[in-house]
Design an enzyme around this catalytic site. Structure first.
Site, PDB file in Angstrom:
ATOM      1  N   HIS A  99      -6.817   1.761 -16.409  1.00  0.00           N
ATOM      2  CA  HIS A  99      -5.988   2.166 -15.271  1.00  0.00           C
ATOM      3  C   HIS A  99      -6.208   3.639 -14.908  1.00  0.00           C
ATOM      4  O   HIS A  99      -6.713   4.412 -15.739  1.00  0.00           O
ATOM      5  CB  HIS A  99      -4.499   2.019 -15.638  1.00  0.00           C
ATOM      6  N   CYS A 137       2.924   3.387 -19.777  1.00  0.00           N
ATOM      7  CA  CYS A 137       3.021   1.981 -19.342  1.00  0.00           C
ATOM      8  C   CYS A 137       4.147   1.220 -20.051  1.00  0.00           C
ATOM      9  O   CYS A 137       4.468   0.102 -19.654  1.00  0.00           O
ATOM     10  CB  CYS A 137       1.684   1.267 -19.493  1.00  0.00           C
TER      11      CYS A 137
HETATM   12  N1  GLY Z   1      -2.981  -4.989 -22.503  1.00  0.00           N
HETATM   13  C1  GLY Z   1      -2.632  -4.358 -21.314  1.00  0.00           C
HETATM   14  C2  GLY Z   1      -3.219  -5.040 -20.147  1.00  0.00           C
HETATM   15  O1  GLY Z   1      -4.368  -5.400 -20.255  1.00  0.00           O
HETATM   16  O2  GLY Z   1      -2.641  -5.297 -19.122  1.00  0.00           O
END
Ligand code: GLY
Length: 255
Positions: free
Chosen positions: A158, A241
């Site tokens: 991300h 996150c």
């Molecule tokens: N494990 C976090 C994701 O891949 O969304």
């Protein structure tokens, strides 16, 4: 300003979460690390609301990916990974007071790709977030007089795997993303001394830093609060996150 942080407990199925490297995950240790994370949020003054655990959704602890909260709107995302698209709905009662927008196909967007710094909303175009996802969020942001900015994500999961907010600056590893959009917005950029230092969580009263980023913690000095996140990093997760944060005053004002 008081902050509410929505979190979701580690599910029983966490060892099956999506990840780049198929390393073994210790779910019990992950739970302990998550509890320490929650305590650290509280110690820095956040009011933590725990959402019901979703034991059949292995990635559901990464709650930030499924909703983006701006000043007036909450956008329920359509995550880039199809296996994650059932995680968002149970969150709706916890964001009452915001105008709810539901992202629809073909748009995809993970909240991990959205970085708010002041009036700027940076959105990573990544493996998970496509141009349509950016456009939809951009429309909502513009309705709030915020400025959406697209950023190419060249490596990692991300945008916020590569950079996060540090006050009104951005700390990151800029070999994985384009620096130019941040420079164009006249933001101060801080080079994180190590990869895990790119993801910090600045709550004003202090900054959470992964124990995997000791040089970054040293750089931040006494503002740093170090958290052990080994089992979370194995699941390609990091500090930002695991919670959705918003100012209580903003929500109260919407009711
Ligand atoms: N494990 C976090 C994701 O891949 O969304």
């Amino acid at each position: 300003m008081s902050i509410t942080a929505l979190v979701r407990a580690i599910p029983r199925s966490y060892h099956r979460c999506l990840r780049e490297d198929e390393v073994e995950i210790d779910v019990d240790r992950a739970r302990r690390q998550h509890r320490e994370y929650v305590k650290a949020l509280e110690a820095l003054g956040a009011r933590v609301l725990e959402l019901p655990a979703l034991d059949d959704d292995p990635d559901s602890v990464f709650v930030e990916d499924v909703v983006v909260v701006l000043d007036r709107h909450a956008v329920l995302t359509r995550p880039g990974a199809p296996s994650r698209r059932g995680e968002g709905e149970s969150l709706v009662p916890f964001i009452e007071g915001f105008e709810l927008v539901r992202m629809k196909a073909p748009a995809t967007l993970d909240g991990g790709d959205v970085l708010r710094v002041g009036r700027f909303v940076f959105v990573g175009l990544s493996k998970r977030t496509n141009r349509e996802g950016f456009e939809l969020l951009a429309e909502v942001a513009r309705a709030e007089d915020l400025e959406p900015v697209a950023v190419e994500v060249r490596g990692g999961l991300h945008l916020k795997s590569a950079c996060t907010a540090l006050g009104s600056s951005v700390i990151g590893r800029f070999e994985r993303i384009d620096r130019a959009p941040f420079v164009a917005c006249d933001l101060e950029l801080v080079d994180a001394p190590e990869p895990m230092g790119a993801n910090v969580l600045d709550l004003g009263a202090g900054v959470l830093v992964s124990a995997a980023a000791p040089k970054t913690a040293a750089l931040l000095g006494e503002r740093a609060r170090i958290i052990e996140l080994g089992e979370i990093h194995k699941g390609d997760g990091a500090l930002t996150c695991m919670s959705v944060r918003f100012a209580d005053e903003v929500r109260a004002g919407r009711r």
